[in-house]
Write a protein that holds these residues in place. Structure first.
Motif, short mmCIF file in Angstrom:
data_model
loop_
_atom_site.label_atom_id
_atom_site.label_comp_id
_atom_site.label_asym_id
_atom_site.label_seq_id
_atom_site.Cartn_x
_atom_site.Cartn_y
_atom_site.Cartn_z
N LEU A 222 -1.23 2.39 18.60
CA LEU A 222 -1.96 2.04 17.38
C LEU A 222 -3.25 1.29 17.73
O LEU A 222 -4.32 1.59 17.19
N GLY A 223 -3.14 0.31 18.62
CA GLY A 223 -4.31 -0.47 19.00
C GLY A 223 -5.37 0.36 19.68
O GLY A 223 -6.58 0.17 19.45
N ARG A 224 -4.95 1.31 20.51
CA ARG A 224 -5.92 2.17 21.19
C ARG A 224 -6.65 3.08 20.20
O ARG A 224 -7.87 3.26 20.29
N HIS A 225 -5.89 3.66 19.28
CA HIS A 225 -6.54 4.49 18.25
C HIS A 225 -7.52 3.66 17.43
O HIS A 225 -8.63 4.12 17.12
N LEU A 226 -7.12 2.45 17.06
CA LEU A 226 -8.00 1.60 16.26
C LEU A 226 -9.26 1.26 17.04
O LEU A 226 -10.38 1.28 16.49
N GLY A 227 -9.10 0.95 18.34
CA GLY A 227 -10.26 0.63 19.15
C GLY A 227 -11.24 1.79 19.27
O GLY A 227 -12.46 1.62 19.17
N HIS A 314 -9.17 9.33 15.01
CA HIS A 314 -8.44 8.18 15.54
C HIS A 314 -7.86 7.31 14.43
O HIS A 314 -6.80 6.70 14.60
N LEU A 315 -8.54 7.26 13.29
CA LEU A 315 -7.97 6.54 12.17
C LEU A 315 -6.69 7.23 11.70
O LEU A 315 -5.71 6.56 11.33
N ALA A 316 -6.68 8.57 11.74
CA ALA A 316 -5.45 9.30 11.43
C ALA A 316 -4.37 8.99 12.45
O ALA A 316 -3.17 8.93 12.11
#
Length: 347
Positions: A222-227, A314-316
């Protein structure tokens, strides 16, 4: 990566979570910095903006917020995540202080950077101290999962440093040709430099909240996608953002010759606009006319659309991670609102 204060004020859930995480984390940070003694601690208090005991710290507190929300998501108290939240802020600020030296940036949050105010040796040493104290905050917490969180912090910091090295090396490579930076290379660098510490924040908050490795791994993703979603959006704002909101000049990344996703995507797209852009950036973009033309060519070649599409992808990915985790509805809503407030800023 510093998150600029451009999040929409409409996102009250996310902003409320940020305020709550900051209120929980700041006392721990102040105590840690005070333990460094009057001299080095004074440098630290200057960097954090603590001019008095009543003044608040600067920064958006995104990383502590992820740690707190992750702990609450797994059924723990928000306070259980404070060691992880403090560790994330300590290493983030360590990287900011050292990055200012590397980049020769004289200002940080509207005041002289630490190296400019106190000298390079003091800046190096306070950065080193914050890095060391981050591991102490975890390992001295007595929380189950603290050792596993410290291992994740070690991994994240290795990624951050390697990502910074790659980012610097990108500026030494040509804009076009076989040695030019490719999209996959850039995305790998961005995940390391921006995503890794967000991944640590979320996964460590979950671990200190009692989560198992599988759940922590999901928060890591989750953190990697958000970044990455944030970095894609930030790259768009780095060219077309409103200076009044971003604090950066229009066309700033083009002006500085940064290799960012919209530019790299445009240069590799093929076609007339891509070719014209390549000729222009290889020659050097200097005048206001050239900056406007370069921005137009990046957009015409599809660079802006590609970056915005990647941000959405990435938000998805963030949404997919949230869907796979059981958590209270209010916590899930806070995660979603926080992500939207950070990402929905490119237009």
């Amino acid at each position: 990566m510093t998150f600029p204060a451009t999040a929409s004020t409409d996102h009250e859930l996310g902003l409320g979570a940020i305020r709550r995480a900051r209120e929980l984390t700041e006392p721990a940070l102040r105590d840690i910095v005070d333990r460094l003694g009057p001299s080095l601690g004074g440098v630290g208090r200057y960097h954090f903006g603590w001019w008095s005991r009543s003044s608040g710290a600067s920064g958006k507190a995104i990383r502590p917020t992820l740690a707190v929300l992750a702990a609450e998501a797994v059924g723990a108290e928000a306070s259980d995540a404070v060691p992880a939240a403090a560790a994330a802020e300590l290493v983030h600020n360590f990287s900011l202080i050292h990055d200012d030296i590397i980049d020769n940036d004289e200002l940080r949050r509207g005041q002289p950077a630490v190296w400019k105010e106190f000298g390079v040796p003091a800046a190096i040493l306070i950065g080193d101290a914050l890095h060391s104290e981050a591991f102490g905050a975890l390992l001295n917490s007595g929380r189950p999962g603290a050792a596993a969180a410290a291992m994740r912090l070690s991994t994240a910091m290795r990624e951050v440093v390697v990502g910074q090295v790659e980012d610097i090396r990108f500026t030494e490579r040509p804009w076009t040709g076989e040695q030019a930076v490719r999209i996959a290379e850039y995305q790998s660098m961005a995940e390391a430099k921006t995503g890794a510490l967000l991944a640590f924040s979320a996964s460590a908050g979950a671990l200190l909240g009692g989560a198992d490795t599988a759940v922590a791994d999901c928060f890591d993703r989750l953190g990697r996608h958000l970044g990455l979603a944030f970095q894609c959006t930030d790259d768009v704002l780095g060219i077309w953002g409103d200076p009044a909101k971003t604090g950066k000049p229009v066309f700033g990344d083009l002006r500085e010759g940064k290799r960012t996703l919209p530019i790299i995507a445009a240069l590799t797209a093929g076609g007339s606009a891509s070719e014209r852009l390549g000729v222009l950036v290889e020659r050097g973009v200097r005048t206001d006319f050239e900056l406007r033309l370069a921005a137009e060519l990046v957009e015409e070649a599809g660079g802006r659309e590609f970056a915005e599409r990647e941000a959405a992808r990435h938000l998805a990915g963030v949404d997919d991670c949230l869907a796979s985790l059981a958590m209270p509805a209010e916590t899930r809503a806070c995660f979603e609102d926080l992500a939207q407030s950070l990402i929905g800023r490119s237009r």
